[in-house]
Design a protein around this motif. Structure first.
Motif, PDB file in Angstrom:
ATOM      1  N   LEU A  88       0.851  -1.185   0.000  1.00  0.00           N
ATOM      2  CA  LEU A  88       0.000   0.000   0.000  1.00  0.00           C
ATOM      3  C   LEU A  88       0.890   1.240   0.000  1.00  0.00           C
ATOM      4  O   LEU A  88       1.083   1.877  -1.007  1.00  0.00           O
ATOM      5  CB  LEU A  88      -0.935  -0.007   1.205  1.00  0.00           C
ATOM      6  N   LYS A  89       1.462   1.557   1.153  1.00  0.00           N
ATOM      7  CA  LYS A  89       2.460   2.610   1.256  1.00  0.00           C
ATOM      8  C   LYS A  89       3.791   1.952   1.593  1.00  0.00           C
ATOM      9  O   LYS A  89       3.902   0.727   1.607  1.00  0.00           O
ATOM     10  CB  LYS A  89       2.045   3.626   2.312  1.00  0.00           C
ATOM     11  N   ASP A  90       4.782   2.764   1.913  1.00  0.00           N
ATOM     12  CA  ASP A  90       6.125   2.227   2.170  1.00  0.00           C
ATOM     13  C   ASP A  90       6.149   1.218   3.314  1.00  0.00           C
ATOM     14  O   ASP A  90       6.879   0.243   3.280  1.00  0.00           O
ATOM     15  CB  ASP A  90       7.093   3.370   2.472  1.00  0.00           C
ATOM     16  N   PHE A  91       5.335   1.452   4.346  1.00  0.00           N
ATOM     17  CA  PHE A  91       5.398   0.585   5.524  1.00  0.00           C
ATOM     18  C   PHE A  91       4.061  -0.072   5.841  1.00  0.00           C
ATOM     19  O   PHE A  91       3.827  -0.497   6.965  1.00  0.00           O
ATOM     20  CB  PHE A  91       5.886   1.392   6.735  1.00  0.00           C
ATOM     21  N   SER A  92       3.182  -0.146   4.889  1.00  0.00           N
ATOM     22  CA  SER A  92       1.906  -0.822   5.108  1.00  0.00           C
ATOM     23  C   SER A  92       1.603  -1.741   3.926  1.00  0.00           C
ATOM     24  O   SER A  92       2.083  -1.516   2.811  1.00  0.00           O
ATOM     25  CB  SER A  92       0.767   0.182   5.301  1.00  0.00           C
ATOM     26  N   SER A  93       0.849  -2.784   4.182  1.00  0.00           N
ATOM     27  CA  SER A  93       0.572  -3.772   3.150  1.00  0.00           C
ATOM     28  C   SER A  93      -0.839  -4.324   3.314  1.00  0.00           C
ATOM     29  O   SER A  93      -1.514  -4.097   4.319  1.00  0.00           O
ATOM     30  CB  SER A  93       1.594  -4.913   3.222  1.00  0.00           C
ATOM     31  N   ARG A  94      -1.274  -5.057   2.305  1.00  0.00           N
ATOM     32  CA  ARG A  94      -2.584  -5.719   2.337  1.00  0.00           C
ATOM     33  C   ARG A  94      -2.384  -7.189   2.037  1.00  0.00           C
ATOM     34  O   ARG A  94      -1.757  -7.561   1.041  1.00  0.00           O
ATOM     35  CB  ARG A  94      -3.529  -5.084   1.321  1.00  0.00           C
ATOM     36  N   VAL A 130     -10.971 -16.231  -2.049  1.00  0.00           N
ATOM     37  CA  VAL A 130     -10.621 -15.279  -1.002  1.00  0.00           C
ATOM     38  C   VAL A 130     -11.453 -15.540   0.247  1.00  0.00           C
ATOM     39  O   VAL A 130     -12.681 -15.595   0.198  1.00  0.00           O
ATOM     40  CB  VAL A 130     -10.847 -13.822  -1.476  1.00  0.00           C
ATOM     41  N   ARG A 131     -10.737 -15.693   1.356  1.00  0.00           N
ATOM     42  CA  ARG A 131     -11.411 -15.851   2.636  1.00  0.00           C
ATOM     43  C   ARG A 131     -11.442 -14.539   3.399  1.00  0.00           C
ATOM     44  O   ARG A 131     -12.450 -14.192   4.018  1.00  0.00           O
ATOM     45  CB  ARG A 131     -10.712 -16.925   3.470  1.00  0.00           C
ATOM     46  N   SER A 132     -10.322 -13.792   3.358  1.00  0.00           N
ATOM     47  CA  SER A 132     -10.264 -12.528   4.083  1.00  0.00           C
ATOM     48  C   SER A 132      -9.228 -11.613   3.481  1.00  0.00           C
ATOM     49  O   SER A 132      -8.308 -12.052   2.777  1.00  0.00           O
ATOM     50  CB  SER A 132      -9.974 -12.764   5.562  1.00  0.00           C
ATOM     51  N   ILE A 133      -9.397 -10.298   3.761  1.00  0.00           N
ATOM     52  CA  ILE A 133      -8.450  -9.267   3.318  1.00  0.00           C
ATOM     53  C   ILE A 133      -8.052  -8.487   4.560  1.00  0.00           C
ATOM     54  O   ILE A 133      -8.916  -7.973   5.284  1.00  0.00           O
ATOM     55  CB  ILE A 133      -9.081  -8.329   2.274  1.00  0.00           C
ATOM     56  N   ILE A 134      -6.742  -8.417   4.824  1.00  0.00           N
ATOM     57  CA  ILE A 134      -6.255  -7.787   6.057  1.00  0.00           C
ATOM     58  C   ILE A 134      -5.227  -6.705   5.718  1.00  0.00           C
ATOM     59  O   ILE A 134      -4.255  -6.967   5.007  1.00  0.00           O
ATOM     60  CB  ILE A 134      -5.607  -8.830   7.000  1.00  0.00           C
ATOM     61  N   ASN A 135      -5.442  -5.511   6.227  1.00  0.00           N
ATOM     62  CA  ASN A 135      -4.466  -4.427   6.086  1.00  0.00           C
ATOM     63  C   ASN A 135      -3.502  -4.465   7.255  1.00  0.00           C
ATOM     64  O   ASN A 135      -3.907  -4.591   8.400  1.00  0.00           O
ATOM     65  CB  ASN A 135      -5.153  -3.071   6.016  1.00  0.00           C
ATOM     66  N   MET A 136      -2.207  -4.365   6.953  1.00  0.00           N
ATOM     67  CA  MET A 136      -1.157  -4.417   7.973  1.00  0.00           C
ATOM     68  C   MET A 136      -0.379  -3.106   7.967  1.00  0.00           C
ATOM     69  O   MET A 136       0.128  -2.697   6.921  1.00  0.00           O
ATOM     70  CB  MET A 136      -0.200  -5.579   7.695  1.00  0.00           C
ATOM     71  N   ASP A 137      -0.287  -2.440   9.120  1.00  0.00           N
ATOM     72  CA  ASP A 137       0.482  -1.194   9.245  1.00  0.00           C
ATOM     73  C   ASP A 137       1.890  -1.475   9.753  1.00  0.00           C
ATOM     74  O   ASP A 137       2.132  -2.453  10.428  1.00  0.00           O
ATOM     75  CB  ASP A 137      -0.220  -0.213  10.175  1.00  0.00           C
TER      76      ASP A 137
END
Length: 201
Positions: free
Chosen positions: A179-185, A194-201
């Protein structure tokens, strides 16, 4: 004086390497294009600035839709390091003046330029790409939104390929997108959907 001479020689070598790699034939060879054959985007291409798109595929900004017919302008080396080439892949949608440029680094992307070109572009138009796609997900795909129950192919159309430096195989049950430099999906699959979608900071 000697130092300036060495730097001058190195500069000439680098220029020669770059000019030797700026080949207009590279793209049609990668896709094995026939004369006048049409080319399309393989998936939604995400971008904030059309002339500054990273091949690492950050899920930010606007979308150039999958199945968009394009005219590939140039495939040129923009930077050379001791370990890798960095390529600029420039193209425009047909009947559009907007020029898009994807920057591709061989070392970071863990694949060859030809391999990446074969993923970025396709000879299939939108209708062909949608074969086998569940129509109930079409609006989500067009809007760049992954939802539960989507297949891997539907996620690929929506988000594009997950960057290989964080995903060693598409067979994995978790795909990680930037997503950004230090966040992901993270897109998590179970039994191919697809079971789930999780955003990670």
């Amino acid at each position: 004086m000697l130092k300036r001479f060495v730097y001058g020689i190195l500069a000439l070598v680098m220029v020669g390497m770059i000019s030797g790699c700026n080949s207009p034939e590279r793209f049609p060879e990668a896709l094995q294009l026939k004369p006048n054959e049409k080319v399309y985007t393989r998936f939604n291409i995400w971008y904030r600035k059309p002339d500054e798109i990273s091949a690492r595929n950050h899920l930010l900004g606007k979308i150039l839709p999958f199945g968009t017919q394009v005219d590939v302008k140039t495939v040129n080396v923009s930077r050379v390091s001791p370990y890798s080439y960095t390529w600029d892949i420039s193209f425009s949608p047909v009947n559009s003046k907007t020029r898009y440029t994807v920057t591709f680094d061989e070392q970071l992307m863990l694949q060859s330029l030809d391999s990446y070109l074969q993923k970025l572009f396709t000879l299939k138009d939108r209708a062909q790409l949608l074969k086998g796609i569940d129509k109930k997900f079409l609006k989500d795909i067009d809007q760049g939104r992954v939802v539960p129950k989507m297949t891997r192919e539907e996620v690929l159309l929506t988000y594009g390929y997950p960057p290989p430096h964080r995903n060693f195989s598409l067979k994995n049950d978790t795909w990680i997108y930037q997503l950004k430099d230090f966040s992901s999906r993270r897109v998590i699959f179970r039994s191919g959907k697809v079971r789930s979608i999780i955003n990670m900071d």
